[in-house]
Design an enzyme around this catalytic site. Structure first.
Site, short mmCIF file in Angstrom:
data_model
loop_
_atom_site.label_atom_id
_atom_site.label_comp_id
_atom_site.label_asym_id
_atom_site.label_seq_id
_atom_site.Cartn_x
_atom_site.Cartn_y
_atom_site.Cartn_z
N GLU A 186 0.81 -1.22 0.00
CA GLU A 186 0.00 0.00 0.00
C GLU A 186 0.85 1.28 0.00
OE1 GLU A 186 -4.25 -1.05 1.88
OE2 GLU A 186 -2.81 -0.24 3.28
N GLU A 285 -5.79 -8.10 -1.84
CA GLU A 285 -6.54 -8.20 -0.58
C GLU A 285 -7.97 -7.85 -0.92
OE1 GLU A 285 -5.08 -5.68 2.58
OE2 GLU A 285 -3.01 -6.27 2.19
C1 GAL Z 1 -5.08 -3.10 4.15
C2 GAL Z 1 -3.62 -3.44 4.49
C3 GAL Z 1 -3.57 -4.66 5.39
C4 GAL Z 1 -4.55 -4.53 6.52
C5 GAL Z 1 -5.94 -4.22 5.98
C6 GAL Z 1 -7.00 -4.00 7.02
O1 GAL Z 1 -5.25 -1.85 3.68
O2 GAL Z 1 -2.89 -3.69 3.34
O3 GAL Z 1 -2.28 -4.84 5.85
O4 GAL Z 1 -4.12 -3.49 7.32
O5 GAL Z 1 -5.90 -3.06 5.25
O6 GAL Z 1 -7.13 -5.10 7.81
#
Ligand code: GAL
Length: 994
Positions: A186, A285
């Site tokens: 990110e 993700e």
């Molecule tokens: C994303 C991040 C993850 C985690 C997630 C929320 O934006 O890449 O590491 O923090 O959010 O659980």
């Protein structure tokens, strides 16, 4: 010879299929094009699940989790590697102790048949302590983190070199399963300029991966749709990765309103078209649950997050937009044990994930499985173009929105249907207009049951056959020992239809209760086949399963959705890219881990809570089912499957002891005569941390080598003082308490949304002799910050930020300050449990939490946390007990704690030496804490400690401290093992940490 030709032809087919694939010129084993990823020349839909091995310290259970991922259709894991977890001190890395041996993790992934997407940071986020950055750098010595700063590079380079060396040899090119490698996480490319420090940083990380021999494609993780970073297709000024990725958490649920949120995002397709059109659409993700923090709700309470409809509508929405690579964050969350969490989360990192913190499969995972297994075999889905989309598109009503994808090579079509307004709970029935190779077909009576989505297919190829169309969702198909078996699902009462392209007049037999009728398909705009008469099969789904045996050799399982949840397709291969040939179909149990076939028997290993019927279809001639080593009374059905009864565990007795405790004082440091001669003296007058010390000396804990956990401070002053202004910063919910010469003088009991607090403590109520006075302050800790928490992130100081002493209006001085944190500081004296596990409480320093510690008669008396303390202080409650759970059971156990209303306390829970929970009754929400096997011994002796810190002179006690079982499963996984290597025992040298 035949075999050789077959292999040659297969290779040739793979080459043709992937001609035009892009490679990064470092390996041809993983390539891509705008449609999908190719592994060893074969297209594959990546349906991954995020897994943080750090959040489950027993490596044997990694296999348990990964087998459940596999059983529920996933074919890859995505893994962060937290630098903080492996590095107690600068340039020292532990990859050897059991929980940190990542080779075991990578081997397990390979054995279970899952690809690995490696995400070693150096920055991860992940709601973990410091976002994964090394905590030894929380004193500010990391330099300007996440930039090209040379100080920072000197810090991260050894970590990346160490982890990369292990990842490199586990790449697919060397027989491992690592196929992708994410750079950073990110990191937003704010300015597209080659001299941008972030560009230089990305390039440095990429160089490091190349130097280490990482050859698999690199990927990125864009933070939502908030910037356009690191794509070769968009303003590439350097630092771009091979395959761009975008993360997304669109649910928008609230824990109080089940109807909130549920609006899907419909702009992914366009986003990828704009920014990464030469690459497959990757969601590295995608929401599978979400975080909850201190003072909010517990995961069980957020019902919307647990709804299987979420998986159904959201994941299909991604598929509808041409996504062919996605990873569920988190598929299993685990536990923020031993200070693993950042302040934004409490102990549980359950995440409402498909696989619960207790390692139990929830319904959402079962629904996910139906979709994942579909993507596992649907080759037609791996090359598609967006044909059309919109409200009322290809359907008879504006209440429905559709995405229509078409495979330009095979003509196959995928119609993803969803409610136009996805939160709608309306039941809509409508017609769909499907374009097939024989003409357009109008399918009436298509039904969306509220929050539901369907993927209708046309010209869908399976084995030698082509489904002309289907309005029921396809779950999967198999070509099992040459037999084609197709599995479809729909809700009870829903009417669906399907037709084959290649046969016009099939005879069929029905086994089951669904009514099936056949009639001719009518086409509205027939093509060259105008005379073609295809037959359609129309049926209304009933509960359970109905099997249709067709004269073209195809067996069709028509499953009602909830029955489909009990369907499994365990592979007979370790290759994550499971071909339709390499599977067995199983219907009925809670979980199937693996399958093997002998001449006569199908051997299954799985788990079952309730006794269930089990049906197995292999396409072969086996006669018996063996379930968890037990030969079942098996019969054969008329259509060739085997049926038996798999035992459950409902008749098993689980007896858990009432806990009875010994108690000792864990705050002798409050007494003025306590001997702190061995403690670290705070004598620094400046800090690298961006936090400004409010008084000197610097009291920040990290500046004195104590990073994680509670700290104890002792400040001395001579003669009179009237007040002291204390500021402490421990993270959300972290309070602190102060005593002068053993008497409580005040503090702060924590606040869910405040990281730091100040209080002016009145010292005039306590007798102050002219000689030396001692102010003892205990500060709680809920983690170091991620970079998303300003101003700096991991370097935001912890512990005391200042202590200003006054005598009336005059400032006066402390003569000295000393600090005590976890035993040994960064010496990492308990490497197995790791550098973050402990805290600076007296009892912890002395090893009272460790197995083998024997409370002495002189110091300990019997006492109960139900009695607690009648004033401020810290009591340590210690108990040992035996458990004797049957060896063939998986019984997730935990402790439930409660305290009377208005209790102000912080309770540390230690299980066999592991800090496995922090209970703060005045903030909450967590009251139930699960302990996995290996942390707890389900068979054998256990040591549990509760350190009860009463934060005010009201005192504190618990109203509940009970062991309980979440559930009971009969299991073929051997949970009964010797876990002693995970539980190093007490040693006498602990006494030196007084
Ligand atoms: C994303 C991040 C993850 C985690 C997630 C929320 O934006 O890449 O590491 O923090 O959010 O659980």
């Amino acid at each position: 010879m035949v075999q050789v030709w077959a292999t040659l032809l297969a290779c040739l087919a793979a080459i043709v299929a992937t001609a035009g694939a892009t490679s990064n010129n470092l390996t041809d084993l993983v390539t891509w094009d705008p449609y999908s990823l190719m592994v060893k020349g074969e297209r594959v839909f990546i349906f991954a699940g995020e897994f943080h091995y750090e959040r489950l310290p027993n490596p044997v259970l990694w296999r348990d989790v990964l087998e459940k991922y596999k059983a529920n259709g996933l074919n890859a894991i995505s893994v962060y590697f937290f630098w903080s977890y492996h590095s107690a001190r600068r340039d020292v890395f532990d990859f050897e102790t059991p929980g940190k041996d990542i080779q075991v993790l990578l081997d397990t992934a390979r054995d279970v048949g899952l690809y690995v997407i490696a995400r070693p940071g150096p920055y991860c986020n992940a709601e973990t302590n410091g976002g994964g950055l090394a905590l030894w750098g929380s004193d500010g010595s990391l330099g300007k983190v996440r930039t090209s700063d040379a100080v920072y590079e000197r810090a991260w380079k050894p970590w990346m070199d160490a982890v990369n060396a292990i990842l490199a040899k586990n790449q697919i090119s060397y027989g491992g399963n690592v196929i992708l490698y994410q750079i950073e996480n990110e990191l937003q490319e704010t300015t597209h300029s080659p001299s941008n420090t972030l560009v230089l940083y990305m390039e440095a990380l990429e160089n490091a991966t190349r130097e280490a021999g990482i050859v698999v494609p690199t990927t990125s993780n864009e933070k939502g749709m908030r910037s356009e970073s690191w794509s070769t297709d968009y303003e590439d000024v350097g630092g771009a990765v091979n395959v761009y990725g975008l993360d997304s958490y669109p649910g928008g649920f609230s824990c109080t309103n089940i109807n909130s949120g549920f609006n899907v995002v419909r702009t992914y397709y366009q986003w990828f078209q704009n920014y990464s059109y030469t690459q497959p659409e990757l969601l590295p993700e995608f929401e599978a649950g979400y975080i909850l923090g201190w003072g909010s709700y517990f995961f069980d309470q957020c019902l919307a997050e647990h709804d299987p409809a979420f998986a159904d509508v959201y994941y299909k929405n991604n598929i509808g937009q041409r996504v062919t690579m996605q990873s569920l964050y988190m598929a299993f969350g685990g536990t923020n044990w031993g200070n693993l969490g950042a302040p934004v989360v409490y102990t549980s990192y359950d995440y409402s994930a498909p696989l619960r913190e207790t390692r139990e499969v929830q319904l959402k995972f079962k629904q996910t499985k139906l979709i994942a297994l579909f993507t596992r075999v649907s080759q037609d889905l791996l090359i598609t173009e967006m044909e059309s989309n919109g409200t009322g598109n290809a359907v008879s009503t504006d209440d429905v929105y559709s995405w229509v994808l078409r495979n330009p090579e095979t003509g196959a079509g995928f119609y993803t249907l969803q409610q136009s307004s996805t939160p709608s709970r309306e039941i809509v029935t409508f017609s769909t207009f499907l374009k097939t190779s024989l003409g357009t077909v109008t399918v009436p009576m298509v039904n969306l049951n509220g929050r539901q989505s369907k993927i209708l297919t046309t010209d869908y190829h399976f084995g030698q056959h082509t489904l002309l169309y289907s309005s029921a969702d396809i779950l999967t198909y198999g070509i099992l020992k040459g037999q084609a078996a197709l599995v479809m699902y729909a809700d009870a009462g829903q009417t669906s239809e399907f037709a084959f392209k290649d046969n016009t007049d099939l005879s069929y037999k029905i086994y089951g209760t669904a009514n099936i009728s056949s009639s001719a398909v009518s086409f509205s705009n027939t093509t060259s086949y105008s005379s073609h008469i295809a037959k359609k099969y129309v049926y209304t789904q009933t509960y359970g399963s109905t099997v249709l045996q067709l004269s073209n050799g195809v067996l069709v399982y028509l499953l009602e959705t909830q029955t489909a949840w009990t369907f499994f397709a365990p592979p007979t291969t370790m290759d994550p890219n499971v071909s339709p040939e390499n599977q067995v179909f199983v219907l009925g149990p809670y979980n199937v881990r693996n399958v093997s076939c002998s001449d006569n028997a199908v051997i299954l290993v799985g788990d079952n809570a309730n006794t269930t019927n089990i049906e197995v279809y292999t396409g072969g001639h086996e006669r018996t089912i063996v379930w968890n080593g037990k030969r079942l009374d098996t019969r054969r059905t008329a259509y060739g499957s085997l049926v038996g009864t798999a035992p459950g565990a409902t008749d098993r007795v689980i007896s858990l002891p009432q806990l009875s405790f010994l108690v000792a004082d864990s705050l002798p440091e409050a007494q003025p005569d306590y001997d702190d001669s061995q403690w670290v003296v705070c004598n620094k007058s400046s800090s690298l941390s961006p936090t400004v010390p409010l008084t000197l000396p610097v009291l920040f804990s990290s500046d004195h080598g104590y990073y994680a956990g509670i700290k104890v401070y002792r400040g001395r002053f001579n003669g009179k003082a009237s007040s002291v202004n204390i500021t402490a910063q421990g993270g959300a919910a972290a309070g602190w308490t102060a005593w002068l010469n053993g008497h409580y003088v005040g503090g702060n009991t924590g606040n869910a949304t405040q990281w730091r607090s100040s209080a002016i403590l009145d010292l005039t109520q306590t007798s102050i002799p002219n000689a030396t006075n001692v102010l003892t302050v205990v500060t709680d800790y809920t983690g170091h910050d991620e970079t998303s928490t300003g101003p700096a992130g991991v370097e935001n100081a912890r512990g005391l930020l200042g202590a200003a002493l006054y005598n009336g209006s005059r400032t006066t001085n402390f003569t000295s300050w000393k600090i005590q944190g976890n035993a040994g500081g960064n010496a990492n004296i308990d490497p197995v449990r790791g550098p973050m596990n402990e805290d600076g409480l007296y009892g912890t320093r002395l090893g009272w939490h460790l197995p083998g510690f024997e409370p002495s008669v002189s110091e300990w008396k019997s006492g109960s946390p139900y009695e607690g303390l009648n004033k401020s202080g810290i009591n340590w409650y210690h108990t040992t007990f035996q458990l004797g759970i049957d060896a063939d059971l998986d019984v997730p156990l935990g402790i439930e704690l409660d305290a009377p209303a208005r209790t102000e306390a912080s309770v540390q829970i230690y299980v066999n030496g592991y800090q496995y929970g922090k209970f703060i009754p005045q903030i909450g929400p967590q009251t139930r804490f699960p302990f996995p096997p290996g942390v707890l011994n389900n068979r054998g002796e256990n040591t549990i400690s509760l350190a009860l810190w009463a934060m005010t002179d009201k005192g504190a006690r618990l109203s509940n401290a009970t062991l309980f079982a979440y559930n009971v499963y009969q299991s073929g996984f051997a949970f009964d093992r010797d876990w002693s290597a995970l539980q190093p025992r007490y040693t006498m040298d602990r006494s030196r940490y007084r």
